[in-house]
Design an enzyme around this catalytic site. Structure first.
Site, mmCIF file in Angstrom:
data_model
loop_
_atom_site.group_PDB
_atom_site.id
_atom_site.type_symbol
_atom_site.label_atom_id
_atom_site.label_comp_id
_atom_site.label_asym_id
_atom_site.label_seq_id
_atom_site.Cartn_x
_atom_site.Cartn_y
_atom_site.Cartn_z
ATOM 1 N N GLN A 104 -4.579 -5.328 6.905
ATOM 2 C CA GLN A 104 -5.516 -6.290 6.316
ATOM 3 C C GLN A 104 -5.405 -7.687 6.939
ATOM 4 O OE1 GLN A 104 -7.902 -5.405 4.359
ATOM 5 N NE2 GLN A 104 -7.224 -3.381 3.714
ATOM 6 N N CYS A 158 -4.670 2.426 -3.781
ATOM 7 C CA CYS A 158 -3.454 2.949 -3.125
ATOM 8 C C CYS A 158 -2.290 1.984 -3.286
ATOM 9 C CB CYS A 158 -3.682 3.238 -1.647
ATOM 10 S SG CYS A 158 -4.885 4.518 -1.348
ATOM 11 N N ASP A 182 2.881 -4.371 8.136
ATOM 12 C CA ASP A 182 1.645 -3.618 7.935
ATOM 13 C C ASP A 182 0.498 -4.611 8.121
ATOM 14 O OD1 ASP A 182 -0.661 -2.535 6.928
ATOM 15 O OD2 ASP A 182 0.235 -1.737 5.098
ATOM 16 N N HIS A 213 0.868 -1.173 0.000
ATOM 17 C CA HIS A 213 0.000 0.000 0.000
ATOM 18 C C HIS A 213 0.913 1.233 0.000
ATOM 19 C CE1 HIS A 213 -2.819 2.923 1.870
ATOM 20 N NE2 HIS A 213 -3.784 2.121 1.461
ATOM 21 N N LYS A 234 -10.776 -0.595 10.402
ATOM 22 C CA LYS A 234 -10.842 -1.755 9.504
ATOM 23 C C LYS A 234 -11.209 -3.024 10.266
ATOM 24 C CE LYS A 234 -7.421 -0.009 6.232
ATOM 25 N NZ LYS A 234 -8.218 0.416 5.072
#
Ligand code: PMP
Length: 409
Positions: free
Chosen positions: A203, A367, A200, A123, A226
């Site tokens: 997700q 993104c 990261d 991202h 999220k």
């Protein structure tokens, strides 16, 4: 609590609404998730009955608000299985967490010519912060290539390490392809070279159990919104030995021990990285969201979403002209976002027409422009699943795509 979908959907008022006179089919969970009633109610209750600034007051309400805020930090610690609450920094979200590490780590530990390893499927929030550090300090970005299926090339990853590698920074799960990166293995490899790893987790944390001790990662970032929590709050987990050695990110109240015009000393962890009034109402909401998903069970959520993703792949693959991207299209298991295009139909047209049929998906580059470039497309349609989605909704997605295809035929 057992995994009762009907019951679960009742917890999310927005799922009952209609758009354009049709039942809402919300498949944009990769961008943000809907909120269960308990999250909104806990925040409202705090505003109505507890509100006061945290950490600063001797009075009753301030102490109550501080207790709630610090209990939320403990909830996050438990969720990630971190060693200590000192390792849990509240931020505004993944983006701020990633910027914090890129900025402070490069400041403390990187010289001109030193290298960070990232991957092709990142991202922008794991690319641009490092480019800012590149502009400031002359560091270099080394990029792990991916296969045509959308998997990280592990062999190439190993070859990228040099005596100038200072940190690895990679996504746990791709927000475009749903690729689940082998981060445990990647961390082992990095550590064998004496290099720390930032994950990261935007997700991954909403969709699977993430245990920082089991992964052995040095930093992980995620966003509350999220994972069924409120906007405006996120987390940076950092190993204490690293956080201790990093300089502060922002200056201001709360992050200091003593201030004079001659010399200022900084507060202890985690407050060293939390300048100013934190969003203490949102941390309460985040803790509620964590309790909510933990009651359902992260393993049950993962199993449910895997079933949905697998079902979606099988349904979408039957549509003529369908091009699915990422490992799931090649038979890999996954619960993450599913990207596709249909021959002859621009992703924006597809997204706009699906919306008119009540189906919310995302279109564009997500993104992740370098990844789009690698895939040779300017964008995709992305359906991303949440704990409340149903197989019936996947059927609506598939039949709606078929309707759009007919319009274009
Ligand atoms: N990383 C990934 C993999 C993401 O999917 C996102 C959100 N699309 C982000 C980072 C940024 O998250 P936020 O906007 O909540 O800071």
């Amino acid at each position: 609590m057992s995994y009762d979908l009907e019951q679960i959907r009742q917890d999310f008022p927005i799922l009952q609404r209609q758009v354009y006179g049709r039942p809402l089919v919300y498949l944009d969970n990769g961008a943000t998730t809907q909120k269960p009633r308990c999250v909104v109610e806990a925040m409202t209750e705090e505003y109505y009955n507890v509100n006061a600034n945290v950490h600063r007051g001797v009075h009753f309400l301030s102490q109550k608000a501080t207790d709630l805020h610090e209990q939320s930090r403990e909830t996050v610690r438990r969720f990630l299985n971190a060693n200590s609450v000192n390792e849990i920094i509240f931020t505004r979200g993944t983006t701020e967490s990633m910027n914090l590490v890129a900025s402070c780590f490069s400041e403390a530990f990187m010289q001109e010519g030193d290298e960070v390893i990232i991957s092709t499927l990142e991202h922008h929030s794991n690319i641009v912060p490092w480019q800012l550090a590149q502009n400031r300090k002359g560091i270099k970005l080394r990029v792990i290539p991916i296969t045509d299926e959308g998997n990280i090339c592990l062999d190439e990853y190993e070859k990228l390490f040099t005596n100038r590698t200072r940190i690895v920074s990679v996504a746990h799960v791709s927000n475009v392809l749903g690729t689940i990166n082998p981060v445990k293995e990647m961390i082992e490899i990095a550590h064998a070279h004496g290099v720390p790893v930032l994950i990261d987790g935007a997700q991954s944390t909403p969709h699977m159990a993430v245990d920082v001790q089991q992964l052995d990662c040095d930093f992980i970032a995620f966003s509350g919104h999220k994972m069924y929590g409120p906007t405006g709050v996120g987390v940076l987990y950092g190993r204490e030995k690293w956080l201790d050695r990093l300089p502060p990110y922002m200056g201001g109240g709360e992050m200091i021990k003593r201030v004079s015009f001659e010399q200022t000393t900084f507060n202890e962890l985690p407050y060293k990285f939390e300048a100013g009034t934190p969003d203490y109402i949102a941390t309460t909401g985040l803790a509620q969201a964590i309790d909510y998903v933990c009651q359902l069970g992260m393993d049950s959520i993962e199993a449910h979403e895997r079933d949905l993703a697998q079902y979606a792949v099988s349904r979408l693959q039957q549509i003529p002209g369908m091009q699915l991207y990422g490992p799931m299209a090649y038979g890999a298991e996954g619960a993450g976002p599913l990207s596709f295009n249909v021959e002859g139909i621009h992703h924006l047209d597809m997204g706009t027409l699906l919306d008119r049929l009540g189906v919310a998906v995302r279109t564009g580059h997500h993104c992740a422009e370098p990844l789009m470039h690698r895939l040779g497309v300017d964008g995709t349609v992305r359906a991303s699943f949440g704990l409340y989605n149903t197989r019936a909704e996947i059927d609506v997605l598939a039949s709606s795509i078929e309707r759009v295809c007919k319009m274009f035929a």
